[in-house]
Motif scaffolding. Sequence first.
Motif, PDB file in Angstrom:
ATOM      1  N   GLY A 111       0.990  -1.192   0.153  1.00 29.22           N
ATOM      2  CA  GLY A 111       0.126  -0.157   0.049  1.00 29.22           C
ATOM      3  C   GLY A 111       0.789   1.233  -0.089  1.00 29.22           C
ATOM      4  N   ARG A 112       1.991   1.203   0.579  1.00 27.33           N
ATOM      5  CA  ARG A 112       2.807   2.430   0.758  1.00 27.33           C
ATOM      6  C   ARG A 112       4.268   1.795   0.149  1.00 27.33           C
ATOM      7  N   GLN A 149       5.157   3.247  10.654  1.00 25.12           N
ATOM      8  CA  GLN A 149       5.827   2.038  10.223  1.00 25.12           C
ATOM      9  C   GLN A 149       5.275   1.167   9.373  1.00 25.12           C
ATOM     10  N   CYS A 150       4.095   1.352   9.361  1.00 22.46           N
ATOM     11  CA  CYS A 150       2.962   0.356   8.654  1.00 22.46           C
ATOM     12  C   CYS A 150       3.340   0.577   7.081  1.00 22.46           C
ATOM     13  N   ILE A 151       3.655  -0.595   6.304  1.00 23.63           N
ATOM     14  CA  ILE A 151       4.152  -0.590   5.044  1.00 23.63           C
ATOM     15  C   ILE A 151       2.961  -0.975   4.167  1.00 23.63           C
ATOM     16  N   THR A 152       1.708  -1.107   4.799  1.00 22.39           N
ATOM     17  CA  THR A 152       0.586  -1.748   4.058  1.00 22.39           C
ATOM     18  C   THR A 152       0.790  -2.901   3.377  1.00 22.39           C
ATOM     19  N   TRP A 195      11.364  -0.266   5.718  1.00 24.93           N
ATOM     20  CA  TRP A 195      10.958  -0.583   7.315  1.00 24.93           C
ATOM     21  C   TRP A 195      11.317  -2.129   7.346  1.00 24.93           C
ATOM     22  N   SER A 213       7.637   3.070   1.499  1.00 28.38           N
ATOM     23  CA  SER A 213       8.209   2.706   2.928  1.00 28.38           C
ATOM     24  C   SER A 213       8.691   1.383   3.165  1.00 28.38           C
ATOM     25  N   GLU A 242       1.316   4.037  12.669  1.00 30.86           N
ATOM     26  CA  GLU A 242       1.193   4.302  11.462  1.00 30.86           C
ATOM     27  C   GLU A 242       2.519   4.623  10.451  1.00 30.86           C
TER      28      GLU A 242
END
Lengths: 322, 188
Positions: A80-81, B90-93, A87, A84, B88
């Motif tokens: 979804g992102r 750190q959430c990569i979805t 991480w 990011s 939120e």
Amino acid sequence: MSPMWGSTAQYEVMHWSWAIAVYLFLAGISAGSIIVSLLVKWNRHERSNSSIWDAMIKSGTLVAPVSILAGLFLLVADLGRPLSFYWLLIRFNPLSVMSLGVLFLLIYTPIVLVFTLLVFERTIVKYTWLSPLGSFIEWVKSLHSYAKTIEYFLMAAALCVGTYTGFLLSALYAIPLWNSPVLPIVFLTSSISSGIAVNILIGLVFFKSTINTESIKYLLVLDLRVIMTELPLLGIFFVGLLYGGGEVSSMAKAALSHGGLALVFWLGVIGIGLLLPLATVILALRSHVYRVGYILTNATAVLLGVLLLRYYIIYAGQIYLG
Amino acid sequence: MAKAYRLIFDENLCIGCQACNVACRLENDVPEGVYRLQVHVTTQGVFPHLGMHFERRSCVMCDEPPCVSVCPTGASFQSKDGLVHIHESQCITCKYCILACPYHARFINPVKNVVEKCTFCFDSRLSKALDPACVSVCTTEALRFGDVSQENSTVAMLSRKETLLFPKAHLGTKPKVCFIPARKGVKV
């Protein structure tokens, strides 16, 4: 119109879509083709060819990095992102199969890339713009006394990559059709099957001059054994679910009998992916003529079947939740 | 001392008014089309022996949360008080936690594009010693919230008196949300 309590659309979303199915397929191909290359290298390398590398090893080392990198790209793009994703690299949760997968891939991918450089050394040194790689290859070659150890290590890493995709799904007890201990073995077996198919396919198309009929025969025999393992494994997988009782049984029954998805399984996975290749392999081995047509049909059917198996499992799991 | 939060939903008292659902949306600014909390109302039985069934759907705040163990980045975590929250940033979805949740309590916030779920209104209310919004607006006191380790709390007293059912208890997730099942059965 939504009911009084509002839209229930969020409960029906396919959170993992075709992109994940294709990733599982690509990761399986990568691991499978490296496993097969190493098996050929260890067991089938007494013949001298125009190249020191057998076509099967060449195609494996070509396919493995391309497919794993394409798969990883798809995986990150499906987040979804996507931006990011870092991480995943700076955090580690040993309880999460996804986190373990990242660890395996971080070990596996660089070794595969180095292996590829070594196999394609002659091609690489032809290009001047790739010359920095030349000195790197020389340095790697100076470590040749460790070659066998590194190969064993790569084999272990490939087995981890081929298996973790199964554990990734089987770890979720919320999803009855995934939560089976047989799933990782099914995935590993079909990965090896796809590795054999893709190596033969790429070998026939790109490296015909270094093809060794003996190693093709070796692979076809191996393919026969793998298919003969995968068929009963799939049987055991579903029998286990059908004996699971309660909603596990009913979900498995529905997944095997309802709608287009059941058709994908019976026609795609079993028919095209397993029975058709089984027939062509037996024909090729019996006639001792490795006709290109037969072998290409076999390889394409196997690959399609392996992709459809991933697709079927991903979707059936999320549709038949119980 | 660590809290032992419990939220009790009494099916006998619920009238399906959805005030909790609406209060949750307002309190937590939940975007249109997605829900942290819904009460599904169904009519059961055959006329004239009918009965209403109320099913509250939200995060049940497991003591053993599968969503936390599968999270590859630690974005999904459990606090000292056993509450399950999401970082939120750190959430990569990756959606792994959504699939791991047996209660289907998680969803993607379409505005922020991160995974979201019930927090017991931790930031805006619980951390200020206020009950979650759903509990505070419940018109029939079908929702009760508190610390079961406090002997005199309403939830502790209710827990001693009533038969509590924990959703999907066989999975061993040990939810903090439980319900008092309807006493009046539907004859079929």
